[in-house]
Design an enzyme around this catalytic site. Structure first.
Site, PDB file in Angstrom:
ATOM      1  N   ASP A  33     -11.136 -11.700   1.677  1.00  0.00           N
ATOM      2  CA  ASP A  33     -10.210 -10.566   1.748  1.00  0.00           C
ATOM      3  C   ASP A  33     -10.671  -9.434   0.834  1.00  0.00           C
ATOM      4  O   ASP A  33      -9.873  -8.771   0.182  1.00  0.00           O
ATOM      5  CB  ASP A  33      -8.788 -11.004   1.387  1.00  0.00           C
ATOM      6  CG  ASP A  33      -7.730  -9.954   1.731  1.00  0.00           C
ATOM      7  OD1 ASP A  33      -8.111  -8.854   2.185  1.00  0.00           O
ATOM      8  OD2 ASP A  33      -6.542 -10.214   1.520  1.00  0.00           O
ATOM      9  N   CYS A  84       8.166 -11.689  -0.594  1.00  0.00           N
ATOM     10  CA  CYS A  84       9.223 -10.907  -1.233  1.00  0.00           C
ATOM     11  C   CYS A  84       9.868 -11.630  -2.407  1.00  0.00           C
ATOM     12  O   CYS A  84      10.163 -11.015  -3.433  1.00  0.00           O
ATOM     13  CB  CYS A  84      10.288 -10.534  -0.210  1.00  0.00           C
ATOM     14  SG  CYS A  84       9.702  -9.397   1.068  1.00  0.00           S
TER      15      CYS A  84
END
Length: 702
Positions: free
Chosen positions: A322, A627
């Protein structure tokens, strides 16, 4: 207009006193202003000018008087999240905060002129699960442009905030979404998208006519199914790109999303695209026989008017970590080996700082910006990294620097032509890359979750000392550090450089700092009472230079790292999200700040935890981790569920999670979850609360 539509329009758009007056004097932004490096009156674009240097020639505020800097005014923002970059033109600050709620403030005193809410959470569906709002907006002529999580590109009248046009840029059925700022040039608005970290999507950039919203061109970053054509500007290079992939990559999207950085170069009439990582991030799952996987993790140059390919430079071929190239790309002219070179300055996520000839795309130099162990160096003749022997985790998981949070991530760098230095927010944090425990023969990740990366699953808390951040002043000619300042935590703010010999950066600990640009001396700070990790800008209005930045609880990926993110006590509720504006001898003051609030997990002894259900719930929690944080320790994106009484009630929990009763506040709906899945999640959350060092009675608000 039908009555229902008229009522909806009124609900979405609120004009305040002064809005019409501003409409009469709205300042038109065009190529001339966006290309003007000398006039620092306005900050009309994300990076101020086309160069994306984030440098202002203003020097009314400077290293000799910055100690007099004071708060001129502040505005509380009624949004659920906000780390964003404002722009300014004609004495008006435009800000897209939270889920693309656009505001216009009078720069001199902070009067709100208008506010437009496009009701993004209600329109986003599953796309709401993978992002935290918008990073910025763009101006062109008499309009303001902003993207939305659900994929719309909106044009609003700059003077009134009234909608002019709206186009859907994405497929509503897939996981792509918009989080980055659009760019404006040549009468066009360009917008990219995100999502390849969490779902099978294929990245592209679209250019629209600024006046009408008509699609002008589109460039796909990665090839689709072999033999297919898109009718896009990228068609002519997709066959070449396909040869760099193996297996059936198109079934898993391919990624490459241009989710953040795009830079227009007026000298060559080109647009540079900072492309994302290939998806899934685990190379064994997307392109098992290797290949460079063009045009991911690259800087791609296209013709600005047609979108046709010109050149590319790939920073991380066949990316396995990534390590994308979606970070900012700054244009400059540097004297290298005795002659001026028009260059592009790029600190890629892989940890190397690149100086690239922007005419030819050839690499000039590349050196490690921070701690990097996945590669030994970049080979200059080929431009390719020399990978460490065990970097591709072929036999076992391996601890590497940097993590997928990078050495330099999206918080933007700045470049001063006066000092010749680039001011780069950096991180130092490793990650154990690998796929132990991943069934690659029967891989079926949960949609719109981090499982799509294909790495070893994990949900442990991240300790407070797991990483750190450093502001570095980097000499791009010598490729060496000039000075550095260690900054607390891993949620660093973007930087701003000025002709007043200043560098401005906010910190996660709640303090905004001004450093001397030449030596890094800490000259001034301001306690904002909450994290101030926004993107600063400066401009002049009515004879005064102003400095503006957003503040609020931590937001985004670096707020999801458990205790490492939660160390400041900036809970998602209870702390304001604000726009702060400063000037010399400013006399305004913030209200008393709330004491940092650390989660108080509820004991709830009446809840009998079933260990088997809690174990099952740990696997369901991957839907929540972005979250609510790793280890169920929230860092600011959302409430800490260990301290919430909501999971104590099965009906109440189901109403929120499956029923979507809090979608308007940014809590996604998970309609597909069964009673059994919800129940296991409740048991897991209660188990994590019971593990916490300090337990409290269930009388706290959720």
């Amino acid at each position: 207009m039908p009555r229902a539509a008229a009522l909806l329009f009124v609900a979405l758009f609120v004009a305040l006193p002064g809005a019409q007056a501003h409409a009469l004097g709205a300042r038109a932004v065009d190529n001339a202003e966006l290309g003007d490096e000398a006039d620092g009156t306005d900050w009309p674009a994300y990076g101020r000018t086309f160069s994306e240097a984030r440098f202002s020639p203003l020097k009314q505020i400077n290293d000799s008087n910055v100690s007099r800097l004071g708060l001129a005014w502040f505005a509380d923002l009624e949004v659920t999240n906000s780390i964003t970059a404002p722009v300014e033109a004609g004495g008006i600050i435009y800000l897209a905060a939270g889920y693309s709620i656009v505001h216009a403030f009078r720069a001199a005193d902070g009067q709100l002129l208008w506010r437009y809410d496009p009701k993004v959470p209600e329109k986003s569906g599953q796309k709401l699960r993978a992002g935290w709002g918008i990073r910025g907006l763009a101006l062109w002529k008499d309009k303001v442009y902003v993207g939305t999580q659900d994929g719309r590109l909106l044009a609003l009248a700059a003077g009134t905030g009234k909608p002019v046009w709206s186009v859907q840029t994405l497929d509503a059925a897939n996981g792509a979404f918009i989080s980055g700022a659009p760019r404006a040039f040549n009468g066009k608005i360009v917008i990219g998208n995100a999502g390849a970290d969490f779902s099978p999507v294929r990245g592209y950039v679209s250019a629209y006519d600024a006046e009408t919203g008509r699609l002008v061109w589109r460039f796909y970053v990665v090839p689709g199914k072999p033999g297919s054509k898109d009718g896009a500007a990228s068609d002519e290079v997709m066959d070449r790109a396909a040869k760099s992939w193996t297996g059936e990559w198109w079934k898993r999207g391919g990624g490459g999303n241009v989710w953040n950085s795009m830079t227009f170069d007026p000298e060559f009439n080109r647009l540079y695209l900072g492309t994302g990582n290939a998806g899934p991030a685990n190379w064994k799952l997307r392109s098992p026989e290797g290949g460079d996987n063009l045009y991911t993790a690259s800087v791609v140059a296209v013709d600005a008017d047609t979108g046709r390919y010109v050149w590319h430079y790939q920073t991380t071929p066949d990316d396995a970590w990534d390590y994308d190239s979606a970070t900012d790309m700054t244009l400059a002219t540097l004297n290298i080996e005795g002659r001026p070179r028009r260059v592009l300055l790029h600190a890629a996520k892989n940890g190397f700082f690149y100086v690239i000839d922007r005419q030819s795309g050839r690499l000039i130099s590349a050196e490690k910006l921070g701690k990097v162990t996945w590669a030994e160096r970049v080979d200059l003749p080929t431009g390719r990294p020399v990978e460490a022997p065990d970097a591709r985790y072929r036999g076992k998981n391996v601890l590497l620097w940097p993590s997928f949070q990078a050495v330099h991530h999206w918080p933007p760098q700045s470049f001063s032509p006066l000092t010749g230095l680039v001011y780069v927010p950096t991180l130092e944090m490793p990650y154990p890359f690998g796929d132990e425990g991943v069934d690659k023969s029967d891989w079926s990740p949960k949609p719109m979750t981090p499982e799509f990366a294909g790495f070893t699953p994990g949900n442990s808390d991240v300790p407070v000392d797991a990483g750190k951040s450093i502001l570095k002043a980097w000499n791009p000619i010598t490729q060496k550090e000039a000075w550095s300042v260690e900054t607390p935590g891993i949620s660093e703010g973007g930087t701003l450089a000025t002709a007043g010999n200043l560098v401005i950066q906010g910190r996660a600990d709640g303090h905004l700092h001004a450093y001397s640009a030449d030596r890094g001396r800490d000259l001034w700070s301001f306690n904002a009472g909450v994290a101030v990790t926004g993107v600063p800008i400066t401009f002049s209005s009515n004879g005064h230079q102003y400095l503006t930045i957003t503040s609020g609880p931590l937001n985004g990926s670096t707020a999801a790292y458990g205790s490492l993110s939660a160390r400041w006590g900036w809970a998602s509720r209870g702390y304001p999200r604000r726009l702060l504006t400063f000037m010399l001898d400013g006399r305004s003051a913030l209200p008393p700040a709330a004491t940092p609030a650390f989660a108080a997990p509820l004991a709830a002894p009446e809840f009998a935890i079933d260990p088997a259900l809690a174990e099952a719930g740990s696997r369901e929690y991957v839907r929540c981790v972005l979250c609510h944080g790793t280890g169920v320790v929230a860092g600011g994106n959302a409430p800490d569920l260990r301290a919430s009484p909501v999971p104590l009630s099965a009906p109440g929990f189901a109403a929120i999670v499956r029923g979507g009763s809090l979608v308007s506040r940014g809590m996604p709906q998970f309609a597909e979850l069964s009673d059994a899945q919800l129940d296991s999640l409740r048991h897991y959350l209660r188990a994590k609360a019971r593990e916490a060092p300090q337990l409290h009675a269930p009388n706290a608000t959720p």
